[in-house]
Design a protein around this motif. Structure first.
Motif, PDB file in Angstrom:
ATOM      1  N   ILE A 250     -13.696   7.433   4.859  1.00  0.00           N
ATOM      2  CA  ILE A 250     -12.686   6.443   4.285  1.00  0.00           C
ATOM      3  C   ILE A 250     -11.744   5.973   5.586  1.00  0.00           C
ATOM      4  O   ILE A 250     -11.401   5.004   5.858  1.00  0.00           O
ATOM      5  N   ALA A 251     -11.862   7.225   6.477  1.00  0.00           N
ATOM      6  CA  ALA A 251     -10.709   7.003   7.703  1.00  0.00           C
ATOM      7  C   ALA A 251     -11.533   5.894   8.566  1.00  0.00           C
ATOM      8  O   ALA A 251     -10.938   5.576   9.572  1.00  0.00           O
ATOM      9  N   LYS A 252     -12.919   6.069   8.620  1.00  0.00           N
ATOM     10  CA  LYS A 252     -13.713   5.203   9.443  1.00  0.00           C
ATOM     11  C   LYS A 252     -13.826   3.862   8.972  1.00  0.00           C
ATOM     12  O   LYS A 252     -14.357   2.840   9.618  1.00  0.00           O
ATOM     13  N   SER A 253     -13.175   3.586   7.801  1.00  0.00           N
ATOM     14  CA  SER A 253     -13.620   2.337   7.286  1.00  0.00           C
ATOM     15  C   SER A 253     -12.592   1.136   7.944  1.00  0.00           C
ATOM     16  O   SER A 253     -11.583   1.598   8.243  1.00  0.00           O
ATOM     17  N   ASN A 254     -13.120   0.065   7.772  1.00  0.00           N
ATOM     18  CA  ASN A 254     -12.315  -1.164   8.233  1.00  0.00           C
ATOM     19  C   ASN A 254     -10.957  -1.309   7.258  1.00  0.00           C
ATOM     20  O   ASN A 254      -9.922  -1.751   7.897  1.00  0.00           O
ATOM     21  N   ALA A 255     -11.105  -0.916   6.065  1.00  0.00           N
ATOM     22  CA  ALA A 255      -9.788  -0.959   5.259  1.00  0.00           C
ATOM     23  C   ALA A 255      -8.974  -0.283   5.524  1.00  0.00           C
ATOM     24  O   ALA A 255      -7.657  -0.532   5.859  1.00  0.00           O
ATOM     25  N   TYR A 256      -9.071   1.162   5.861  1.00  0.00           N
ATOM     26  CA  TYR A 256      -8.293   2.197   6.418  1.00  0.00           C
ATOM     27  C   TYR A 256      -7.660   1.682   7.771  1.00  0.00           C
ATOM     28  O   TYR A 256      -6.488   2.059   8.069  1.00  0.00           O
ATOM     29  N   GLN A 257      -8.302   1.144   8.634  1.00  0.00           N
ATOM     30  CA  GLN A 257      -7.796   1.084  10.067  1.00  0.00           C
ATOM     31  C   GLN A 257      -7.054  -0.467  10.144  1.00  0.00           C
ATOM     32  O   GLN A 257      -6.606  -0.801  11.327  1.00  0.00           O
ATOM     33  N   LEU A 258      -6.850  -1.021   9.251  1.00  0.00           N
ATOM     34  CA  LEU A 258      -6.190  -2.266   8.999  1.00  0.00           C
ATOM     35  C   LEU A 258      -4.700  -2.102   9.300  1.00  0.00           C
ATOM     36  O   LEU A 258      -4.146  -1.128   9.249  1.00  0.00           O
ATOM     37  N   SER A 259      -3.923  -3.073   9.818  1.00  0.00           N
ATOM     38  CA  SER A 259      -2.606  -2.882  10.169  1.00  0.00           C
ATOM     39  C   SER A 259      -1.713  -2.976   8.762  1.00  0.00           C
ATOM     40  O   SER A 259      -2.193  -3.816   7.882  1.00  0.00           O
ATOM     41  N   ALA A 260      -0.575  -2.450   8.973  1.00  0.00           N
ATOM     42  CA  ALA A 260       0.225  -2.503   7.721  1.00  0.00           C
ATOM     43  C   ALA A 260       0.790  -3.908   7.584  1.00  0.00           C
ATOM     44  O   ALA A 260       1.583  -4.204   6.581  1.00  0.00           O
ATOM     45  N   THR A 261       0.693  -4.524   8.834  1.00  0.00           N
ATOM     46  CA  THR A 261       1.425  -5.957   8.715  1.00  0.00           C
ATOM     47  C   THR A 261       0.362  -6.938   8.393  1.00  0.00           C
ATOM     48  O   THR A 261      -0.726  -7.111   9.099  1.00  0.00           O
ATOM     49  N   TYR A 262       0.514  -7.939   7.442  1.00  0.00           N
ATOM     50  CA  TYR A 262      -0.340  -8.923   6.747  1.00  0.00           C
ATOM     51  C   TYR A 262       0.081 -10.213   7.670  1.00  0.00           C
ATOM     52  O   TYR A 262       1.016 -10.728   7.515  1.00  0.00           O
ATOM     53  N   PRO A 263      -0.965 -10.822   8.190  1.00  0.00           N
ATOM     54  CA  PRO A 263      -0.684 -11.881   9.085  1.00  0.00           C
ATOM     55  C   PRO A 263      -0.299 -13.140   8.293  1.00  0.00           C
ATOM     56  O   PRO A 263       0.643 -14.121   8.696  1.00  0.00           O
ATOM     57  N   GLY A 264      -0.614 -13.301   6.991  1.00  0.00           N
ATOM     58  CA  GLY A 264      -0.333 -14.520   6.353  1.00  0.00           C
ATOM     59  C   GLY A 264       0.821 -14.291   5.265  1.00  0.00           C
ATOM     60  O   GLY A 264       1.323 -13.414   5.514  1.00  0.00           O
ATOM     61  N   THR A 265       0.779 -14.869   4.230  1.00  0.00           N
ATOM     62  CA  THR A 265       1.638 -14.724   3.195  1.00  0.00           C
ATOM     63  C   THR A 265       1.285 -13.780   2.123  1.00  0.00           C
ATOM     64  O   THR A 265      -0.215 -13.926   1.580  1.00  0.00           O
ATOM     65  N   TRP A 266       1.779 -12.704   1.769  1.00  0.00           N
ATOM     66  CA  TRP A 266       0.965 -11.579   0.925  1.00  0.00           C
ATOM     67  C   TRP A 266       1.379 -11.807  -0.510  1.00  0.00           C
ATOM     68  O   TRP A 266       2.238 -12.253  -0.820  1.00  0.00           O
ATOM     69  N   LYS A 267       0.267 -11.707  -1.136  1.00  0.00           N
ATOM     70  CA  LYS A 267       0.188 -11.517  -2.671  1.00  0.00           C
ATOM     71  C   LYS A 267      -0.290 -10.566  -3.340  1.00  0.00           C
ATOM     72  O   LYS A 267      -1.049  -9.747  -2.832  1.00  0.00           O
ATOM     73  N   LEU A 268       0.123 -10.381  -4.422  1.00  0.00           N
ATOM     74  CA  LEU A 268      -0.252  -8.814  -5.285  1.00  0.00           C
ATOM     75  C   LEU A 268      -1.635  -9.200  -5.459  1.00  0.00           C
ATOM     76  O   LEU A 268      -2.392  -8.029  -5.958  1.00  0.00           O
TER      77      LEU A 268
END
Length: 440
Positions: A250-268
């Motif tokens: 999990i820790a080595k996955s792309n999903a875990y390593q993403l930034s907490a800041t989303y570059p676009g408009t976040w949607k649920l």
């Protein structure tokens, strides 16, 4: 110890469910001892152990409801699988624990402390003969007064193999069930990724997990990403229940390593795709240990009958009394440490947390120069260069270098306050930044 030794998770679970022995010598029997329900008939304790088994190892909390009444009319709008289960069926799970024997023994010289020796009797049944306790009356049903062990999570109820006692059989059945793997994957995923596949993480609905066989309308599939959950569960099972390998994956996955800041408009709508890292406030013990690590000042917690420890993550049960640790305990309780039984952990913010971080003794005593072990004391004995102090403080507290603007902002403090007061103030400021208290 089990994690340190990388013991397979299925073995950890089997050791707990089937544990025997002296709980002052072995840790595993404490799981059985912790299932006791006082002040009622023994069936309350058997039910408590069944609830713990289902919730902890299978992520299924509806067993607690089903041991009081049938699911129909009670769980119709809550849990599709649970709505079709009966109380009689759940008693079969409790019956696996009907031969547990816990002998209580006083400890000489230790007031109000006792130990238990856990064994497995060769006889004993779950009887329908109570009208008192924490649950509704248990009375003969359909001519049945004794309940035989039956696993409600398996279609055939499973059997007890030759040479097994009841708890050993249940441990084998539970750990070989794919739901066992789903549950721990969901728990670990939630710890690392914040957003669980199934939330609350012990509320699995077994009738809503299979994308190939979706539930009837208006029900929907329960997990945010059922394909990923099932794939990870199968991977974990095939990799011999290796917890370290699961955490590493999990820790080595792309999903875990993403930034907490989303570059676009976040949607649920993006939640099931884990399109960014979700921010998580550190747990009570993590905040405690992070402050110790950043400031360089460690604790020394002692017990009546356990080795001393320095880190909160080494502490035993949250309700275990510590000597001379009132400040630390009060600090951790303000961050929602809970007690594992009646009060669950919390990660919300409170005014008390803010007060503890701003002027609580646990933090304040660790940031002064006159504390010989503090980071401030060590720095001021090594250098009088403000830029070096600022950079080192950022590295040791926030694990990053200061930006040029941050350095520019803090430099004037050293002329205004002097070396000692400026360094202490800088340590205090960094400890109170959001990036210190949150994992993002």
């Amino acid at each position: 110890d089990a994690i340190t030794q990388n013991r397979p998770y299925d073995q950890i679970a089997r050791d707990l469910i089937s544990a025997t022995g002296d709980n002052f010598v072995k840790g595993e029997p404490n799981w059985i001892v912790g299932g006791q329900i006082p002040m009622g008939p023994i069936q309350d304790t058997y039910d408590g152990m069944a609830v713990n088994t289902a919730s902890m190892f299978l992520g299924i909390n509806t067993v607690d409801c089903l041991l009081c009444h049938d699911g129909a009319r009670h769980l119709d709008g809550v849990n599709l699988w649970g709505s079709k289960q009966t109380r009689l069926n759940m008693w079969g799970l409790s019956a696996y624990f009907a031969r547990v024997n816990m002998q209580r023994q006083a400890i000489p010289g230790m007031q109000n402390i006792a130990k238990y020796v856990v064994t497995e009797n060769t006889a004993g049944d779950y009887r329908l003969n109570t009208t008192t306790g924490n649950r509704s009356s248990r009375q003969p049903t359909g001519g049945l007064a004794l309940i035989a062990p039956r696993n409600p999570f398996l279609a055939n109820g499973a059997t007890i193999s030759p040479g097994e006692n009841r708890r050993q059989a249940l441990a084998r059945q539970i750990t070989s069930d794919i739901q066992f793997s789903r549950a721990i994957v969901n728990y670990i995923w939630e710890q690392l990724m914040v957003e669980a596949f199934v939330s609350p993480s012990n509320s699995f609905d077994l009738a809503r997990l299979n994308p190939a066989s979706p539930p009837p309308a208006p029900w929907t599939l329960q997990p945010t990403n059922p394909e990923l959950l099932n794939s990870l569960a199968a991977w974990f099972q095939n990799n011999k229940y290796d917890l370290r390998a699961l955490m590493s994956l999990i820790a080595k996955s792309n999903a875990y390593q993403l930034s907490a800041t989303y570059p676009g408009t976040w949607k649920l709508d993006y939640v099931p795709y884990y399109a960014r890292k979700y921010v998580r406030r550190l747990s009570a013990e993590e905040v405690h240990d992070a402050i110790q690590k950043a400031t360089g000042v460690l604790s020394n917690y002692t017990f009546d009958y356990l080795p001393p420890v320095q880190w909160a993550m080494q502490l035993p049960e949250p309700r275990e009394p510590l000597r001379g640790a009132n400040q630390a305990l009060q600090f951790m309780q303000s961050f929602g440490r809970g007690d594992r039984d009646q009060n669950p952990r919390r990660d919300d913010g409170t005014a008390l947390q803010t007060m503890n971080m701003m002027n609580g003794q646990f933090l304040m005593t660790r940031i002064h120069q006159n504390n010989a072990g503090s980071r401030v004391s060590a720095l001021l004995s090594q250098t009088n260069d403000p830029a070096t102090i600022i950079r080192t403080m950022f590295q040791s507290t926030l694990s990053r270098n200061p930006t040029a603007q941050e350095t520019t902002n803090f430099l004037p403090l050293f002329n205004q306050l002097g070396m000692r007061a400026a360094t202490e103030s800088l340590q205090w400021v960094l400890l109170n930044k959001l990036d210190f208290l949150f994992n993002y």
